[in-house]
Design an enzyme around this catalytic site. Structure first.
Site, PDB file in Angstrom:
ATOM      1  N   LYS A  35       0.838  -1.206   0.000  1.00 49.53           N
ATOM      2  CA  LYS A  35       0.000   0.000   0.000  1.00 49.53           C
ATOM      3  C   LYS A  35       0.871   1.253   0.000  1.00 49.53           C
ATOM      4  CE  LYS A  35      -3.792  -2.535   2.058  1.00 49.53           C
ATOM      5  NZ  LYS A  35      -4.486  -2.996   3.276  1.00 49.53           N
ATOM      6  N   ASP A  89     -10.842   2.911   4.432  1.00 45.98           N
ATOM      7  CA  ASP A  89     -11.141   1.483   4.282  1.00 45.98           C
ATOM      8  C   ASP A  89     -12.653   1.240   4.269  1.00 45.98           C
ATOM      9  OD1 ASP A  89      -9.295  -0.427   3.696  1.00 45.98           O
ATOM     10  OD2 ASP A  89      -8.690  -0.813   5.769  1.00 45.98           O
ATOM     11  N   GLN A 145      -4.510  -1.760   9.619  1.00 45.05           N
ATOM     12  CA  GLN A 145      -4.434  -3.070   8.962  1.00 45.05           C
ATOM     13  C   GLN A 145      -5.053  -4.139   9.869  1.00 45.05           C
ATOM     14  OE1 GLN A 145      -3.260  -3.632   5.761  1.00 45.05           O
ATOM     15  NE2 GLN A 145      -4.032  -5.704   6.051  1.00 45.05           N
TER      16      GLN A 145
END
Ligand code: NDP
Length: 293
Positions: free
Chosen positions: A54, A121, A98
């Protein structure tokens, strides 16, 4: 008939190039670029790899990234304090925590602590709630589901009025992709481990989204001729011919399915590259909002 291959790698590359140009224009107009903060707790190898990918993708399009690597035994309060700090940081437009987090952390509390405007997200309960309601627009949509829809759109596949079958009902893929399809006026069926006669359900699908995590479970004769097949699954299977000793396959038996489907994504090179492209998209959208358009 052999299916058209939906080339996620090429589509994602096009999207990354679009974003790179937008970011360059932002830099020229505001002297500022989008910023993504990544929060990695502990040292899971797979999570480290995802975060590294990422950050690299951010760098390639000119998005600034700020990595926060935290110890596995960090307390919930300490982690929440990190998130609060990022919420307040004007250089950060998107915050990515994450997953999975260690067991002693309540991930729902952490995700809910992320500022709604920075939830790139799309897992904040309010964003998910809005996604699950009619005529409510979430600020952000989760990246993998958004990538599935983008693949259909950019391949010219009609969604409205067609039968869509989603295999899997997880919070990160199955459920949100189902909601997106419904918003786009598909007629929706969601299947899971308790579904009776899965092949019969799948045969109804003009659009099939497979997200179960079972190697090559969906057979060619389950597919409706001409259907669009989006295979989200990533499964490692033993392969003595591969130097790594394994190879990655999807949830769909690709060689059989491509003889029947109208269009199909490969694994790897289908949905996978889109997930990161959508993260860059969401981060750039967050910055556009922060900069006032
Ligand atoms: P989960 O394990 O959270 O969910 C799997 C879902 O599939 C569940 O709803 C489960 O049903 C259902 N399921 C499991 N076995 C069967 C079966 N035999 N028949 C019917 N349904 C079944 O997985 P995720 O949603 O997180 O991920 C799914 C796949 O997508 C994985 O392979 C993962 O690696 C991949 N993935 C890929 C990404 C990408 O960027 N390409 C991103 C995220 C995931 P039930 O609810 O009843 O248990």
């Amino acid at each position: 008939m052999t299916a058209e291959i939906i080339d996620g790698k090429a589509i994602a590359a096009t999207i990354r190039e679009e974003i790179r140009q937008e970011v360059a224009a932002m830099q020229a107009a505001h002297g500022r670029v989008p910023g993504l903060a990544t929060v990695l707790v502990g040292a899971r190898k797979d999570s480290e790899t995802y975060v590294r990918m990422k950050k690299k993708a951010c760098a390639e399009v000119g998005i600034a990234s700020f990595g926060h690597e935290l110890p596995a035994d960090i307390s919930q309060d300490e982690l929440l304090a990190v998130v609060e700090g990022l919420n307040a940081d004007p250089a950060v437009h998107g915050i990515l925590v994450q997953l999975p987090l260690p067991d002693h952390i309540d991930d729902e509390a952490v995700l809910a602590a992320i500022s709604l405007e920075k939830d790139v997200d799309g897992f904040h309960p309010l964003n998910i709630g809005r996604l699950s309601m009619k005529r409510r627009d979430p600020l952000f949509v989760p990246c993998t589901p958004k990538g599935c829809i983008e693949l259909l759109d950019r391949s010219g596949i009609e969604i409205s009025g067609r039968n869509a079958v989603v295999l899997g009902r997880s919070n990160i893929v199955g459920l949100p992709v189902a909601m997106l399809l419904l918003h786009r006026n598909a007629t929706l069926t969601v299947c899971h481990s308790r579904t009776a006669d899965l092949p019969a359900m799948v045969r109804q699908a003009d659009i099939l989204i497979a997200a179960v995590g079972r190697a090559e479970m969906v057979k060619g004769d389950w597919i409706k001729p001409g259907a669009a097949v989006i295979d989200v699954g990533v499964n490692a299977i033993d392969d003595a011919n591969d130097p790594r000793g394994y190879r990655l396959v999807g949830d769909v038996a690709f060689d059989e399915a491509r003889e029947v489907a109208g269009a199909i994504t490969p694994v790897p090179g289908g949905v996978g590259p889109m997930t990161i492209a959508m993260l860059l998209r969401n981060t750039t959208d967050a910055a556009v909002r922060a900069f006032g358009g």
